[in-house]
Structures are given as C-alpha cells and as structure tokens.
Enzyme design. Structure first.
Site, PDB file in Angstrom:
ATOM      1  N   ASP A   1      12.393 -11.739   1.856  1.00 35.02           N
ATOM      2  CA  ASP A   1      13.156 -11.135   0.760  1.00 35.02           C
ATOM      3  C   ASP A   1      14.631 -11.186   1.145  1.00 35.02           C
ATOM      4  O   ASP A   1      14.981 -11.261   2.322  1.00 35.02           O
ATOM      5  CB  ASP A   1      12.667  -9.712   0.485  1.00 35.02           C
ATOM      6  CG  ASP A   1      13.092  -9.225  -0.902  1.00 35.02           C
ATOM      7  OD1 ASP A   1      13.817  -9.964  -1.611  1.00 35.02           O
ATOM      8  OD2 ASP A   1      12.704  -8.100  -1.281  1.00 35.02           O
TER       9      ASP A   1
ATOM     10  N   GLY B   1      12.321  -5.878 -10.122  1.00 31.34           N
ATOM     11  CA  GLY B   1      12.686  -4.728 -10.936  1.00 31.34           C
ATOM     12  C   GLY B   1      11.524  -4.016 -11.592  1.00 31.34           C
ATOM     13  O   GLY B   1      11.723  -3.186 -12.477  1.00 31.34           O
TER      14      GLY B   1
ATOM     15  N   ASP C   1       3.235  -8.985  -3.039  1.00 27.72           N
ATOM     16  CA  ASP C   1       3.389  -8.388  -1.715  1.00 27.72           C
ATOM     17  C   ASP C   1       3.558  -6.902  -1.911  1.00 27.72           C
ATOM     18  O   ASP C   1       3.985  -6.455  -2.984  1.00 27.72           O
ATOM     19  CB  ASP C   1       4.659  -8.898  -1.010  1.00 27.72           C
ATOM     20  CG  ASP C   1       5.894  -8.161  -1.525  1.00 27.72           C
ATOM     21  OD1 ASP C   1       6.343  -8.476  -2.634  1.00 27.72           O
ATOM     22  OD2 ASP C   1       6.377  -7.233  -0.844  1.00 27.72           O
TER      23      ASP C   1
ATOM     24  N   CYS D   1     -18.097  -3.487   3.154  1.00 30.72           N
ATOM     25  CA  CYS D   1     -16.997  -4.229   3.753  1.00 30.72           C
ATOM     26  C   CYS D   1     -17.425  -4.942   5.027  1.00 30.72           C
ATOM     27  O   CYS D   1     -18.180  -4.406   5.839  1.00 30.72           O
ATOM     28  CB  CYS D   1     -15.851  -3.250   4.036  1.00 30.72           C
ATOM     29  SG  CYS D   1     -14.406  -4.050   4.727  1.00 30.72           S
TER      30      CYS D   1
ATOM     31  N   CYS E   1     -15.207  -6.097   7.306  1.00 30.58           N
ATOM     32  CA  CYS E   1     -14.085  -6.151   8.260  1.00 30.58           C
ATOM     33  C   CYS E   1     -14.511  -5.616   9.631  1.00 30.58           C
ATOM     34  O   CYS E   1     -15.540  -4.946   9.772  1.00 30.58           O
ATOM     35  CB  CYS E   1     -12.863  -5.393   7.720  1.00 30.58           C
ATOM     36  SG  CYS E   1     -12.871  -3.615   8.006  1.00 30.58           S
TER      37      CYS E   1
ATOM     38  N   CYS F   1     -15.092  -1.798   9.666  1.00 35.78           N
ATOM     39  CA  CYS F   1     -16.323  -1.314   9.025  1.00 35.78           C
ATOM     40  C   CYS F   1     -17.584  -1.778   9.757  1.00 35.78           C
ATOM     41  O   CYS F   1     -18.603  -1.099   9.728  1.00 35.78           O
ATOM     42  CB  CYS F   1     -16.351  -1.731   7.563  1.00 35.78           C
ATOM     43  SG  CYS F   1     -15.148  -0.800   6.593  1.00 35.78           S
TER      44      CYS F   1
ATOM     45  N   HIS G   1      -8.564  -2.649   8.068  1.00 35.84           N
ATOM     46  CA  HIS G   1      -9.434  -2.442   6.899  1.00 35.84           C
ATOM     47  C   HIS G   1      -8.690  -2.639   5.580  1.00 35.84           C
ATOM     48  O   HIS G   1      -9.158  -3.357   4.686  1.00 35.84           O
ATOM     49  CB  HIS G   1     -10.093  -1.057   6.919  1.00 35.84           C
ATOM     50  CG  HIS G   1     -10.798  -0.785   5.642  1.00 35.84           C
ATOM     51  ND1 HIS G   1     -12.058  -1.271   5.373  1.00 35.84           N
ATOM     52  CD2 HIS G   1     -10.381  -0.176   4.499  1.00 35.84           C
ATOM     53  CE1 HIS G   1     -12.389  -0.956   4.123  1.00 35.84           C
ATOM     54  NE2 HIS G   1     -11.396  -0.292   3.581  1.00 35.84           N
TER      55      HIS G   1
HETATM   56  N1  PRF Z   1      14.190  -7.568  -5.833  1.00 33.15           N
HETATM   57  C1  PRF Z   1      14.029  -7.978  -4.526  1.00 33.15           C
HETATM   58  N2  PRF Z   1      13.022  -7.530  -3.759  1.00 33.15           N
HETATM   59  C2  PRF Z   1      12.150  -6.658  -4.300  1.00 33.15           C
HETATM   60  C3  PRF Z   1      12.247  -6.203  -5.625  1.00 33.15           C
HETATM   61  C4  PRF Z   1      13.318  -6.679  -6.449  1.00 33.15           C
HETATM   62  O1  PRF Z   1      13.487  -6.342  -7.619  1.00 33.15           O
HETATM   63  C5  PRF Z   1      11.188  -5.292  -5.813  1.00 33.15           C
HETATM   64  C6  PRF Z   1      10.876  -4.525  -7.040  1.00 33.15           C
HETATM   65  N3  PRF Z   1       9.522  -4.123  -7.128  1.00 33.15           N
HETATM   66  C7  PRF Z   1      10.481  -5.240  -4.599  1.00 33.15           C
HETATM   67  N4  PRF Z   1      11.081  -6.062  -3.716  1.00 33.15           N
HETATM   68  N5  PRF Z   1      14.901  -8.832  -4.003  1.00 33.15           N
END
Ligand code: PRF
Length: 374
Positions: free
Chosen positions: A94, A218, A268, A306, A308, A311, A337
């Site tokens: 990210d 968002g 994620d 499960c 795993c 479990c 788990h």
């Molecule tokens: N922008 C970025 N990472 C994120 C989000 C986002 O809007 C969100 C929103 N759920 C989680 N991670 N860059």
C-alpha cells in the site's frame, strides 16, 4: 506487457462473480483471493513457511511503516523486500496514503502531498506521490499502489469532489515517478466516498490513465455495509474487465463473499490477524471468543470442520489457557486458524464460481455462520 496481468477463467452464471488468475513476477494466484497483511515485513507471528502451508499466495505490506522503520534504503540494500523477509511469492504494498490518514495526527494536505507527524515519535514528515513511488520502487513489491487520499465517511460532496480530483492528479504524478514498470505494476485507486457520480468520475479519470490494475478505496471506513455494497455495484462495471480489481481493507467473511459477487478479485484486511491476537476466532459457526469462561473445559477443536494445524491438534480449553496466560504460542495458533479460515473460504468461493453456484454457497455459508456479520 504489464508486470502484472489478469487472466479470466470464467464468470459465475448464477452470481456474476469472476474466477481468474493474476500473474506477477513472483508467481501467479487464483482469484478471488484474500491477502494476509504483513505491515512490518512480517505477517505477525507467522513464518513464510507457515504462510505457504496454509496456501497464502500473496501478502501485503506497507510503504508507510517500512519507510519509517527500518527505512526503504535498508530494504533496497538487502536486495528488496522479498529477500529481506524471505518471502519469494507476490507482494503488494500500500502507498502510505491511507496509513497517513488513519495513524497520524496534525496532517495537512497540500497539492504536493501530505505533511503529518510520526505516529510514534511526533517528528515532522512529508509524503507525496513521488516519494511513495520512490519508496515502493526501493521495496520492489510486485504490485505498488498509487498515493491517494481516503476521505472519511461521512464527508461532504464538495470535500470528496475536491479530494478525488487531487487523487487523480496524484495518480498522474505516480505514473510519471514510477521507475520500474517492467517488473512492478502500479495500481490506481478509485475513491469517491458514498457519491455515485464521484465514483464514476474517479473511475473514468483513472481508467483513462491505463493502470495495469485498479483498486476501490475509501470503503469499509465506518459506513453501513449496504452503502459499501451499493458503491461496489456501481463501481465494478466501470473498471476494465481484463485487469485485476482490488477492494482495499475488507476481510470479513460476509464482505468477501458479497465483494466477489460484485466482481472483486482481491481483498486484504488486518481483521483475521488482529482479532486472533485477542483470542477471537472465525469459524464455520460464527465467531468464537476463546477467552470465554464457557470454554474452560471444552476439549474440542475451535471448528470441527477445519483442517488447519490448530484445529487438528489443539482444543479450545488449551487455546483459552494460552491466551489468558499471554503465551505467544496462543496467538500463533489463533492466527494460523483465522488465516486458514479466510484462505479456505476464498477457495470455496472459487470452487462455487467454477460450478456456477456462488449464490447457493452464500446461502449455505450464512445458514451455518449466522447473521453474525462483522
Ligand atoms: N486507500 C489506500 N489504502 C487503503 C484504503 C484506501 O482508501 C482503505 C480503505 N478501506 C484501506 N487501505 N491507499
């Protein structure tokens, strides 16, 4: 040729969900897929071997955290994030945009980027599209994310409109600053809050820039689930069919299934690993809070169904004891788990798409899981 490509296998006739394969420089994975989060270059308490054993195929890490510690220069010198953390599979990072907005105080957004204070020591910092690209190029992730602003919800129409326009300008700067398009794919992030026309505008802007993949950001920022689902229904049809679609920060079982039904390929969330650390487990019958007194003498596994490691080998009574005694092994077992549960849920979702029965699967799943939505 893009560094990351999407191969479409089929569309579920019953639900419209997509089954596909995402190809990256560090291997391929089937979609829809859940990505465990390794914020600090580790999925908390798990070794790469353990992640592989539970069929994790791609993990996520964070620009913001690795920039501040140990520093992207250290990771570049180590030979990149894959080598540094001994994970040879795909990695997505990210951009730091979201973390700046969720972790730091006193931020000030300008055209050039964001001024803010370090979430631990209070020092002054500045992150920009250019910097977020530079850091992610040093990290060498397979999928990098554009630097965006994730506006809070609720936010006014005027605020969100100005914000998506800036996010689009930042996206262009990211494309210009990106130095390694041949082996790192940069994904654009569609914003727009809860406003359909702003989602449309953001999607159009970004799609015209021809990113190799797209995320929806968002969402899951405190709004009711029906709003998130409405935004997904509105937005996924605006995204290119032949590129990966990633819903950021979403990982509750109900939202994974509903997201797949609306055409999302990748997800994620810290949810499974975070709740594991206070002893909350996701099971086929809903959540189990293993610290509860009622499990003191419960010598059965967390989830009878499960497969795993946890479990197969341990009881709720033992897990309860470990968690209450603050023993590290307890949170390793609950983490194993929960990750297994979500990875396995996605495997079942893919199987249901293959057999054109994802809506039936959803009904069966909730019949047992309960309407205990997270
Ligand atoms: N922008 C970025 N990472 C994120 C989000 C986002 O809007 C969100 C929103 N759920 C989680 N991670 N860059």
């Amino acid at each position: 040729m893009n560094a990351v490509t999407y191969e479409h296998i089929k569309t579920c006739k019953q639900s419209g969900a997509r089954l596909g394969i995402v190809h990256t420089p560090h291997g391929s994975f089937e979609t829809p897929m859940f990505m465990p989060v390794g914020t600090q270059a580790t999925v908390k308490t798990m070794s790469p071997e353990e992640l592989k054993a539970m069929n994790a195929k791609i993990i996520l890490s964070n620009t913001y955290h690795l920039w501040l510690r140990p520093g992207n220069d250290v990771i570049r010198e180590a030979g990149g994030l894959h080598k540094f953390m001994n994970w040879d599979g795909p990695i997505l990072t990210d951009s730091g945009g979201f973390q700046v907005f969720s972790l730091s105080d006193m931020r000030k957004i300008e055209e050039e980027g964001v001024h803010f204070r370090h979430h631990l020591n209070g020092s002054k910092l500045f992150l920009s599209p250019h910097k977020a690209m530079h850091i992610q190029n040093d990290l060498g992730s397979d999928i990098m994310m554009a630097f965006d602003e994730c506006p809070p919800m609720p936010a006014t129409y005027e605020y969100v409109k100005a914000s998506i326009e800036r996010t689009s300008r930042w996206a262009e700067r990211c494309l210009e600053a990106h130095q390694r398009p041949e082996d790192q794919a940069l994904f654009g992030i569609i914003q727009g809050g809860e406003y359909e026309d702003l989602r449309t505008q953001s999607a159009k802007d970004l799609v015209s820039m021809d990113f190799p993949g797209y995320a929806i950001g968002g969402l899951s920022v405190g709004e009711p689930k029906p709003i998130m689902y409405r935004m997904l229904e509105h937005t996924t049809p605006l995204m290119p069919f032949n590129k990966p679609r990633y819903l950021m920060g979403v990982g509750s079982p109900d939202a994974l299934i509903e997201g797949a039904i609306r055409g999302i390929d990748m997800f994620d969330c810290v949810l499974p690993t975070r709740i594991a650390r206070n002893g909350t487990c996701m099971t086929s019958k809903g959540r189990v809070v293993v610290k509860n007194a009622k499990y003191e003498r419960d010598f059965t596994p967390l989830d009878e169904k499960c497969e795993c490691y946890t479990c197969k080998n341990y009881t709720k009574a033992y897990l309860r004891h470990l968690i209450k005694a603050d023993e590290t092994f307890g949170i390793r077992l609950t983490t194993i788990h929960n990750l297994h549960f979500l990875l396995n849920l996605m495997e079942q979702v893919r199987e249901a798409i293959r057999n054109d029965r994802l809506l039936d699967f959803k009904e069966e799943f909730f019949e047992e899981y309960g309407l205990n939505v997270e």
